[in-house]
Every structure is written in structure tokens, then in C-alpha cells.
Design a protein around this motif. Structure first.
Motif, PDB file in Angstrom:
ATOM      1  N   TYR A   1     -26.892 -50.014  13.569  1.00  0.00           N
ATOM      2  CA  TYR A   1     -28.133 -50.672  13.148  1.00  0.00           C
ATOM      3  C   TYR A   1     -27.843 -51.685  12.044  1.00  0.00           C
ATOM      4  CZ  TYR A   1     -33.017 -51.328  11.752  1.00  0.00           C
ATOM      5  OH  TYR A   1     -34.242 -51.877  11.467  1.00  0.00           O
TER       6      TYR A   1
ATOM      7  N   SER B   1     -20.636 -48.571  24.350  1.00  0.00           N
ATOM      8  CA  SER B   1     -21.068 -49.974  24.251  1.00  0.00           C
ATOM      9  C   SER B   1     -21.023 -50.476  22.812  1.00  0.00           C
ATOM     10  CB  SER B   1     -22.490 -50.140  24.781  1.00  0.00           C
ATOM     11  OG  SER B   1     -22.562 -49.709  26.101  1.00  0.00           O
TER      12      SER B   1
ATOM     13  N   LEU C   1     -18.606 -46.696  29.373  1.00  0.00           N
ATOM     14  CA  LEU C   1     -19.249 -46.785  30.686  1.00  0.00           C
ATOM     15  C   LEU C   1     -19.504 -48.234  31.049  1.00  0.00           C
ATOM     16  CD1 LEU C   1     -21.929 -43.961  30.371  1.00  0.00           C
ATOM     17  CD2 LEU C   1     -19.729 -43.854  31.565  1.00  0.00           C
TER      18      LEU C   1
ATOM     19  N   LYS D   1     -23.167 -53.323  21.132  1.00  0.00           N
ATOM     20  CA  LYS D   1     -24.399 -53.067  21.894  1.00  0.00           C
ATOM     21  C   LYS D   1     -24.917 -51.648  21.713  1.00  0.00           C
ATOM     22  CE  LYS D   1     -24.348 -57.190  23.191  1.00  0.00           C
ATOM     23  NZ  LYS D   1     -25.126 -58.057  22.280  1.00  0.00           N
ATOM     24  N   ASN D   2     -26.177 -51.496  22.072  1.00  0.00           N
ATOM     25  CA  ASN D   2     -26.879 -50.228  21.869  1.00  0.00           C
ATOM     26  C   ASN D   2     -27.355 -49.675  23.206  1.00  0.00           C
ATOM     27  OD1 ASN D   2     -28.600 -52.388  22.317  1.00  0.00           O
ATOM     28  ND2 ASN D   2     -30.282 -51.520  21.121  1.00  0.00           N
ATOM     29  N   ALA D   3     -26.518 -48.964  23.905  1.00  0.00           N
ATOM     30  CA  ALA D   3     -26.933 -48.511  25.236  1.00  0.00           C
ATOM     31  C   ALA D   3     -27.349 -47.053  25.293  1.00  0.00           C
ATOM     32  CB  ALA D   3     -25.831 -48.770  26.253  1.00  0.00           C
ATOM     33  N   CYS D   4     -26.740 -46.193  24.498  1.00  0.00           N
ATOM     34  CA  CYS D   4     -27.146 -44.779  24.579  1.00  0.00           C
ATOM     35  C   CYS D   4     -27.430 -44.178  23.214  1.00  0.00           C
ATOM     36  CB  CYS D   4     -26.114 -43.947  25.331  1.00  0.00           C
ATOM     37  SG  CYS D   4     -24.657 -43.497  24.363  1.00  0.00           S
ATOM     38  N   GLU D   5     -26.859 -44.758  22.164  1.00  0.00           N
ATOM     39  CA  GLU D   5     -27.043 -44.282  20.790  1.00  0.00           C
ATOM     40  C   GLU D   5     -26.747 -42.793  20.664  1.00  0.00           C
ATOM     41  OE1 GLU D   5     -30.350 -46.195  18.682  1.00  0.00           O
ATOM     42  OE2 GLU D   5     -30.610 -47.431  20.462  1.00  0.00           O
ATOM     43  N   GLN D   6     -25.767 -42.354  21.448  1.00  0.00           N
ATOM     44  CA  GLN D   6     -25.413 -40.938  21.488  1.00  0.00           C
ATOM     45  C   GLN D   6     -23.904 -40.755  21.591  1.00  0.00           C
ATOM     46  OE1 GLN D   6     -27.179 -38.942  24.837  1.00  0.00           O
ATOM     47  NE2 GLN D   6     -28.124 -37.420  23.520  1.00  0.00           N
TER      48      GLN D   6
ATOM     49  N   GLU E   1     -21.982 -41.725  23.959  1.00  0.00           N
ATOM     50  CA  GLU E   1     -21.535 -41.417  25.322  1.00  0.00           C
ATOM     51  C   GLU E   1     -21.050 -42.631  26.099  1.00  0.00           C
ATOM     52  OE1 GLU E   1     -21.163 -38.565  26.644  1.00  0.00           O
ATOM     53  OE2 GLU E   1     -22.295 -37.218  25.357  1.00  0.00           O
ATOM     54  N   CYS E   2     -21.529 -43.823  25.757  1.00  0.00           N
ATOM     55  CA  CYS E   2     -21.281 -44.964  26.652  1.00  0.00           C
ATOM     56  C   CYS E   2     -20.259 -45.942  26.102  1.00  0.00           C
ATOM     57  CB  CYS E   2     -22.581 -45.699  26.956  1.00  0.00           C
ATOM     58  SG  CYS E   2     -23.207 -46.665  25.570  1.00  0.00           S
TER      59      CYS E   2
END
Lengths: 172, 800
Positions: free
Chosen positions: A25, A47, A134, A37-42, A44-45
Motif C-alpha cells: 500500500y 504479483s 501466478l 500489483k495487488n492481486a490477492c493481498e494474501q 499467494e499470487c
């Protein structure tokens, strides 16, 4: 809180950072560096993959305060200041490894870190190194091609120290 | 600093040398590629305005409930909150939808699925907006949930849309049935006597998610004229505008949309998500409003692939000739119609696959339930059918003792074959050849995990085993299987839809050089349309330097970036417009230079490498000379040949404009002790008519195949009987990683379709169809199990 950190060799600071904010952020919304980038915010991805003091991290999982004083490298720091693409960036474009491109910044940093450790990776090495990123568009074949292509253009140099992923000329 | 804009015009230079480089049939680099690898490409979630607020949506926790009251007073007191909206604040139309206007912008007195939007908040920080939304009090009274065909169509079932007035309403057997499409040809009852071997099967397809990486997001900016400018990731700007204008109570020309950078789509951006919400908040707050879903919200914020239950019966002669097929396909459309009627039409009309079948009785049914709404996803109704009919073909081959590929080839349709809808295939249909190509490939080596170490001693490379470095096996209990499948997909919009696209092309001299500018409203969602448009302009106008303007609603509609249609449709529009521009160039040239060179009377003038050439290659004039200060600027529409609706009773009709075909061979290793699958190789063969950009074609086939792999062994949104989603995250909804994805060799055929621009055939969807059944066929062969549902999970495979 006030946050001070180095991003792509330049010192940055941000005021009034809320304790719950992530490094992602801060980079995207406070420092104007939306390349991550912000694809899952967890986590996992991949990005949002950036390098923090040379290590690969998911910026979405790093609390802003943890990045205090850190050296961060994002996709915005990969090309030369004069705009010359890094070999990996050029290879991604040439090999058709970029479709929607949302995963590309994270993949580039993960691949960069791989090629520093393993300048001549086998396919299994590439797959293992990029398995945290991913991609939903390309099916990965062209991404493999891009990393192979970049490896052929990367000098077979010893890996740099793990304390910093920054090349000397990009230091402040 | 004002607005951080979406991607500006993309200019790419090619050319110099013999002819115009970078044209049709080559693979020039993407014009947006450099922006994407440097992080400068502005996706919709990257937009920024110095005055912007953040929007947030409050969503229903219940799949079905009555709303007694909504109290926003406490939310309004949160510092930093600028406005809170509910249905009572809607200025005009309260519902929207792609085919039926059955979906509330904000729930009124009832919610029909978990995650349905109920209220909106705009605040100065996203976290403030989220916390304020938590303080909205909604008084829900839960209602009974309908979750499958039996519960939805029971006589006492709650009717989800009691006020239906759509054109299918009076033809359906129950008001919770969205649409039914039969397809009947020949006489199945009579044919049953002719069939010597009959196989039956029931199949289930789980709910797949498009899982594009770039979340739903956009920025709405109120305009001085009382309208709004929306920068958004979508698949079809004009259909968004068509739905938004009535909701905002504005004339369409004051609802201006510009495409922001799109991080993938795959169908999920066909329906509105945050578009209306951001615009409503921006107009109310009179401030720019940005909305960005996180991944959790994204799973509720877009439609998914229809889960399906399918029952089939195939009858054949002893020598392996299909005599009849009956099938029933039940597609769960969830709470709102979205594009379910068209998905039903596809499933029914493509339900027997790419085979000659004289007697057919198919029926596809779409349901309203309280499950998550389903709509467009890559493959659109044909994916579900392909999984079932290909399983049936393998079952039939086994019953006949025939090779599965041989059985398919004996029944493969080809050019001239009549489909069950009565439509004759009037373009190449190399189904048997595609199967031959994948079968002819050398097989990958057996036991790839057996490697030699540095000293030449045998060792086990865990990375090549099912389970990988999890170190679950050293190869004991691992068996290999090989499976095949082929599918048929329609291209473009069907059933009489007025499918068109628009392109504006400008040719002018800039700094002494001719330059082409292409302006369309085509959504570039990653597929590479921007590259293709530049290639077409170069080929038609012989100009290397082509600029692609940002897609927006200032130019006519391009239709949707879906149904594998954009290269055909908007590519066709760019070509047609360029042809008209070329005619104008030649007219100008004749007017200005005909008296200087007799070659201008030649009927076969060409444009190449920035010049006008006579048939014999003589350069008559440079384009810059011909044009001078004149700019040629034309906007034209392109339509494919008309289609017609399927008959409601028989399903007969010329319903589809074009078909595309893809075949796969999958090789898998299965650890039968732990139920783990490793796809070792996934080979594809596809006919693309003409590869406008061979690199992009391969990329589409790889990407589509990988999504098919995901449906085969990984991807499923788990929905409980109460209609709630159990796994709305990338931790629990698994999409293939690079470790899950095998080498994917591809054979591309280019058999021109005489009806299509350049003979091309839409590429994107067909590979998604056949990848799934090929992998499951391989797993069946490896395990001997009769697998009837996807995704196949470890518990379906592990032997006690």
C-alpha cells in the motif's frame, strides 16, 4: 507513523502511515510506485513481489513498519535510468511472456533473483523459482522461454551478496 | 498532480526494408509490452486522483434473505466518510443486466445470493470506508435457499424472480428456469433399434472462476456537465455505458467510459461489477471515487462458470458409427440471469461435439438458484458439454474395443457436415486431422523422475513426481495414462444477435512521414488485440508507424472482447476501414499525380513501405507526397454474416457464424496411493484459419489449455447447500502454478475460412474445451477409475 526507506536507490519517506498498512500500500498509494500489483493481498499470487534488502518478499505481507530503513527494489528500478530495458525485461517482451501483464512485475523480480543465484538454470530450477507467481494468461510456456532467453544473455557472474539486490550505480 | 491517466496511445514503429514489416502473419512485439515490463502501464487499480475518495461495497452475508430495514446513521458518523448510499438513493433505474434487467444495483427488499451489494460508502481511506460499512445495520430475515434443480423447480420452491417479464418467461416449465433449449434432429426413438452398443453416463462440472489477476477496479470522475467519466477495466465499454446511463439517470453521451489497463478478463468482466457503484458515489460526493476489490470481494463481485450436471446416452453400431445421442445439460445460473440464456443455447447446440450424429435429442436448461451468479467464462457452455461428450466417446470406444482416437476420427465432422441444429459446416473442419496431429507426437519419456546424479548414479528427482518436493513418493505407486479429446466452439455472438464492431482509421503525414492512427473501443484485456490492429493497418496501408488510441466510448462500439470474436470482428472493422482509406489514398493520388505517371491507371495498385506501388512494383509516389496536408479519417462498422435464433422446440437454425476446433493429448502420472496427479505433457493441435500473429496464437492456446487443466484437477468454487462460498481466496481456490503446468507443444493448422477476414478463426476459447477431458481421460486410463466429475480431487483417486 513516519516511514523512511530506500526504493530503487532513492530515499523516500511517508508521513501518517497507518500501522495496518502494508508495504504494498505504501509503495502504490503513498510513494506513487504502482508497478507492484495487488492481486490477492494474501501472499499467494506473487504479483506484488519486490526485493527487500535483496530478498524476495510479497509486499502485501510486509507491514509498512517492517520496511523502515530497508532497501526495496521494485520493477520500476529494473531498467536503466536512460530507459534501457534489463535483459529479463527485454526477453519477456520478445518471448511473448507478457499478455495482460499483471503478473509480469512480480515474475521479473523473482526471475532476476533466480538468475543471480543460478545464472544457467535448468527448467526445473525456473519452475521452482517462479512457482510463487501466478499467471492466468500465458500458460507459462512463454515465461519459461523468456527466462531461458535472458539466461543466455546474462553474464555467468558469481551471485552478489544477499544483503542488497541493488547494483552499485543505483545506490543513492 | 491531477489524474494519473490510463494508458496513453500506444505507438509502434515497424517497417523499412522490403515491404512493410510487422504485418499480418508476423509476430511483432506488443506495443504495450515495454510499459508492462517497466511497471508504467496503468491498470485500473493503479489510477489515482489527488481529490479521490475510496468506495466500498457492503455485501449480503446471506444467500437468500428478506431485508426489513437498513440503518446507515452510524456509518455516516465515522470521520472521513463522505457519503453512504442504499437503494433509496438511486436516482433512476434500479436494475440492470446483460440480457434481462433482473439484477438490482443495490438490494431493495431481498437478497438472492451471498455477496449481493446492499450499500455503498465513500471515504478518504479504503480502511475508513470498510469500517464504516461494518456499521451499517441491515435487518435480514433469512429465507429458504434453492441450490439445485430439484429445490429450484419443486412446486413449493420460492420463486426468485416473481415479476419476470423477459421473453423466455412464458416458455419455461418453472419460473426458476431461466431458459430451456432443445435440439432435436432425426428420430432418436427409431434409432435406438439400430444401435448395437449403448453407453450412458452422468457427469458433473464444478464451478470454475475466471480468476483474472487484476481485481475489479476503476475511477469515476464527476464532470462539469453533470455527467461522469469512468476509467475502468471491462470487456465491452459500450454495453457498460448502455447499462449505466439508465441507472445514473443520464443520457448516454454524458456517461463516458475509457478503458483502463485490464489485468485479464476471461468473461468475468462482461457484467457490471463496480461501475455503477463508483459512478453513483462520485456523482453524490461530487468527488472522484476509486474502487478496488480485493481478492475475497472479487470472488463475490463477478459471475463464474456455470456448474453443470449432464446426462448422456450414446448409441453406435458395432463398427463404431454414432447412431444417436441424447443429452440433458443442467446449468446452474445462480441468482441472476447474466448471460445464462446464451450459455444454454451454446450448450444445447454444441452438445454432441464435433461429430456426425444422425439422430439427436439434446436439451439444455439454465436455472435460477441462490448460488453465486454465473455467466460468461472462456468456453461459454461448450466447456461443460465437452467434458461429458468426450467422456462418453471414451466409454463408447471401450465398449466397442476401439481405439478412442479411431472412434472419434470415424465420426469426426468435416466441411459439409450438417450439425444437429441443421446448420451445415461451410468452412474447413479438420477434426480428424487435429486428432492425428496430437496422436502422432512422440510421447514424453516414462519415469522422468529417474535421473542420474553428477557421478552418473541413478537418483530420484522429486520435482518430476506427483507431489513434487513435498517428498511424498519416490515413484512407487505412480502410474501413467494418456488421454485424448477434441472440442467444437462457436466464434462470435450467435442466435441472431446483431454483432458488429467499429473502427476509426486516420492516415496523415506527421513530421514528414505517413502515420496511421487506429481508434476502436475494443477492450484489450491481455489477448493482444492492440498488436493485431497495428499489424492489419500495416498490411492494408503499407505504413510502418501505427498508433493505437486508447479505447473509449467516443468511437462506435467494438462489441465484447469475448467469444473469440475480437480479431475477427474488430480486426475485420480495422481492415475494412483501412481498405476504404486506401481507396481514398488512391483516389487522391490519381487526382494529383495521374498526369505525371501512366501507372496510376493500373487497377492493381498497392501500398507498401510508405509508398504507392504499381502492379509491377514501380514506386509511383511516396504516401507523404500523395497525402500532403490531407488527413484521411474514416469510421466504419463491420458485421459478420447474419445468424438466426434456434427454434424453441427443435433447436434448428443457422445459429453460429463460425466454428473453431482444438484437440489435446494429455499425458499424466498419477500417484494412486496419495491421489496426486502430475500432468506430464499437454499437447494441442488447433486450426486457426490464419495465424494473424503466430506468437499470440500460441500464447492463447497455452493459456486456454492451462485453464482447462485447472478445471480438470484444481479449480472449483465450493458452494455449500446454504449458497455460501467456502473458498473465496487464492489460498483455497487453486489456479495452476508453473509447477502444475507441463510442457505444452502446439500444432497450428491454417485452413482458411472463406467467410472470415483473412480466413482467420477465433482462437482463444477452443483450447479450454478439450484440455479438461483429455486430462481426465488420461487419469482414467492410469487408474482405471470411472471419473465423472471435475475437478478430480485426491480423494477421488486414492486407493484405500
Amino acid at each position: 507513523m513516519r516511514l523512511e526507506l530506500t526504493v530503487n536507490g532513492r530515499p523516500h519517506s511517508a508521513d501518517d502511515v497507518w500501522e495496518g498498512e502494508s508495504l504494498l500500500y505504501v509503495l502504490r498509494e503513498r510513494l506513487g510506485l504502482p508497478g507492484s500489483k495487488n492481486a490477492c493481498e494474501q501472499g499467494e499470487c506473487g504479483s506484488c513481489t519486490v526485493r527487500m534488502d535483496g530478498d524476495l518478499v510479497c509486499a502485501c505481507l510486509v507491514a509498512a513498519g517492517q520496511a523502515e530503513g530497508a532497501e526495496i527494489r521494485t520493477v520500476e528500478g529494473m531498467a536503466d535510468p536512460d530507459g534501457q530495458l534489463a535483459p529479463l525485461q527485454a526477453a519477456f517482451v520478445e518471448a511473448g511472456a507478457v499478455q495482460c501483464g499483471f503478473c509480469t512485475p512480480g515474475l521479473l523480480l523473482a526471475a532476476e533473483e533466480l538468475l543471480e543465484r543460478v545464472p544457467r538454470p535448468a527448467d526445473a530450477d525456473i519452475r521452482e523459482a517462479l512457482s510463487g507467481n501466478l499467471c492466468r494468461c500465458t500458460g507459462y510456456e512463454n515465461i519459461l522461454d523468456a527466462v531461458r532467453l535472458a539466461a543466455t544473455r546474462t553474464p555467468d557472474a558469481p551471485a552478489p551478496t544477499r544483503t542488497s539486490g541493488l547494483t552499485p550505480e543505483r545506490r543513492p | 498532480m491531477g489524474v494519473v491517466p490510463p494508458p496513453a496511445g500506444l505507438t509502434q514503429r515497424a517497417g523499412a526494408g522490403q515491404g512493410t514489416e510487422g504485418g499480418v502473419g508476423t509476430s511483432p512485439q506488443r506495443p504495450d509490452g515495454v510499459l508492462k515490463v517497466t511497471g508504467e502501464f496503468a491498470y485500473s487499480s493503479d489510477l489515482w486522483h489527488q481529490d479521490m475518495l475510496w468506495g466500498h461495497t457492503l455485501r449480503s452475508p446471506h444467500a437468500h434473505a428478506e431485508i426489513r430495514a437498513i440503518d446507515i446513521s452510524e456509518a455516516l458518523t465515522v470521520p472521513g466518510v463522505h457519503c453512504v448510499l442504499t437503494h433509496a438513493d438511486l436516482p433512476a433505474a434500479t436494475h440492470y443486466g446483460l440480457e434481462f434487467q433482473d439484477q438490482p444495483v443495490l438490494a431493495v427488499d431481498r437478497v438472492r445470493y451471498q455477496g449481493e451489494p446492499v450499500a455503498l460508502v465513500a471515504a478518504d481511506h479504503p480502511e475508513t470506508a470498510r469500517r464504516a460499512a461494518e456499521r451499517i445495520r441491515v435487518d435480514y430475515v433469512p429465507l429458504p435457499v434453492v441450490h439445485d434443480e430439484a429445490s429450484a423447480t419443486a412446486p413449493e420452491a420460492p420463486v426468485l424472480h416473481p415479476d419476470r417479464d423477459d421473453h423466455h418467461a412464458e416458455h419455461v416449465p418453472h419460473p426458476n428456469v431461466v431458459h430451456v433449449q432443445p435440439v432435436v434432429s432425426g428420430d432418436v426413438e427409431a434409432a435406438r433399434a439400430e444401435a448395437e452398443v449403448v453407453v450412458r453416463g452422468s457427469y458433473t462440472v464444478g464451478m470454475q472462476d475466471q480468476a483474472f489477476l487484476g481485481p475489479e477496479s476503476g475511477l469515476a470522475v464527476p464532470a462539469e456537465d453533470g455527467g461522469v467519466d469512468l476509467y475502468v477495466a471491462t470487456q465491452w465499454l459500450h454495453v457498460d455505458q448502455r447499462q449505466l446511463a439508465p441507472v445514473l439517470g443520464l443520457p448516454p453521451e454524458r456517461v463516458r467510459l475509457t478503458l483502463a489497463g485490464v489485468g485479464g478478463a476471461f468473461g468475468a468482466r462482461e457484467d457490471l461489477s463496480m461501475q455503477a457503484h463508483a459512478c453513483l458515489l462520485a456523482l453524490r460526493a461530487d468527488r472522484p471515487v476509486k474502487m478496488v476489490y480485493n481478492r475475497y470481494e472479487s470472488f463475490f463481485g463477478h459471475v463464474h462458470r456455470h456448474p453443470a450436471r449432464l446426462t448422456y446416452e450414446h448409441g453406435a453400431t458395432r463398427d463404431g458409427r454414432l447412431v444417436y445421442v441424447t443429452g440433458r445439460i443442467v446449468l446452474d445460473g445462480g441468482a441472476y440471469a447474466s448471460s445464462s440464456p446464451a450459455v444454454v443455447g451454446n450448450a444445447a447446440s454444441l452438445g454432441v461435439g464435433p461429430y456426425r450424429v444422425p439422430h439427436v435429442a439434446m436439451e439444455a436448461v439454465g436455472l435460477y438458484t441462490n448460488n453465486p451468479p454465473c455467466g460468461a467464462m472462456r468456453g461459454f457452455g461448450a466447456v461443460q458439454a465437452c467434458f461429458a461428450y468426450e467422456a462418453q466417446m471414451d466409454k463408447l470406444a471401450a465398449a466397442l474395443g476401439l481405439d478412442p482416437v479411431e472412434l472419434r476420427q470415424r465420426n469426426a465432422l468435416s466441411q459439409g457436415t450438417a450439425l444437429p441444429t441443421g446448420q451445415r459446416v461451410d468452412a474447413p473442419a479438420p477434426v480428424a486431422e487435429l486428432l492425428r496431429l496430437v496422436k502422432a507426437r512422440p510421447l514424453p519419456p516414462e519415469r522422468p523422475w529417474e535421473a542420474l546424479d553428477g557421478g552418473g548414479l541413478p537418483t530420484v528427482d522429486l520435482r518430476a513426481l506427483p507431489g513434487g518436493l513435498a517428498n511424498t513418493t519416490h515413484g512407487e505407486g505412480v502410474v501413467r495414462g494418456v488421454g485424448y479429446a477434441v472440442g467444437i466452439k462457436n466464434v462470435g455472438f450467435s442466435e441472431g444477435f446483431d454483432d458488429y464492431s467499429t473502427a476509426r482509421v486516420r492516415l496523415a503525414v506527421t513530421a514528414g512521414e505517413p502515420q496511421v492512427t487506429v481508434h476502436t473501443a475494443m477492450a484489450e484485456v491481455g489477448q493482444g488485440g492492440v498488436t493485431v490492429h497495428a499489424q492489419i493497418a500495416r498490411t492494408e496501408l503499407g505504413v510502418g508507424q501505427v498508433s493505437i488510441l486508447p479505447a473509449d466510448t467516443r468511437v462506435g462500439s467494438a462489441g465484447s472482447t469475448s467469444a473469440s470474436r475480437q480479431t475477427y470482428m474488430t480486426g475485420g472493422a480495422v481492415r475494412n476501414t483501412c481498405v476504404a482509406v486506401r481507396a481514398e489514398v488512391l483516389r487522391l493520388g490519381r487526382e494529383r499525380f495521374a498526369d505525371q505517371h501512366p501507372g496510376w491507371s493500373d487497377a492493381e495498385l498497392r501500398l507498401s513501405d510508405g509508398a504507392v506501388l504499381a502492379e509491377d512494383g514501380t514506386v509511383l509516389a511516396g504516401l507523404a507526397e500523395v497525402l500532403g496536408d490531407t488527413a484521411i479519417d474514416l469510421e466504419l462498422e463491420f458485421r459478420h454474416r447474419p445468424t438466426e435464433p434456434f427454434d424453441r422446440v427443435t433447436g434448428q437454425g443457422f445459429g453460429h457464424v463460425q466454428y473453431s476446433f482444438c484437440a489435446h493429448r494429455a499425458v499424466v502420472d498419477v500417484d494412486v496411493e496419495l491421489g496426486l496427479v502430475k500432468v506430464v505433457e499437454l499437447a494441442a493441435a488447433q486450426d486457426v484459419g490464419r495465424a494473424i500473429n503466430p506468437q499470440a496464437v500460441r500464447g492463447q492456446i497455452h493459456g486456454g489449455s492451462t485453464q482447462g487443466l485447472g478445471l480438470a484437477v484444481l479449480e472449483e468454487i465450493l458452494v455449500g447447500p446454504d449458497g455460501t462460498i467456502r473458498n473465496p481466496s487464492f489460498t483455497d481456490y487453486l489456479i495452476p502454478t508453473i509447477l502444475d503446468t507441463p510442457p505444452m507443444p502446439v500444432d497450428v493448422l491454417e485452413l482458411a475460412d472463406p467467410h472470415a477476414p483473412y480466413g482467420l478463426r477465433g482462437v482463444g476459447e477452443a483450447p479450454t474445451l478439450s484440455a479438461t477431458p483429455a486430462i481426465v481421460a488420461a487419469i482414467r486410463q492410469a487408474t482405471g477409475l470411472d471419473l465423472t466429475r471435475v475437478p478430480v480431487r485426491p480423494e477421488h483417486l486414492a486407493r484405500g
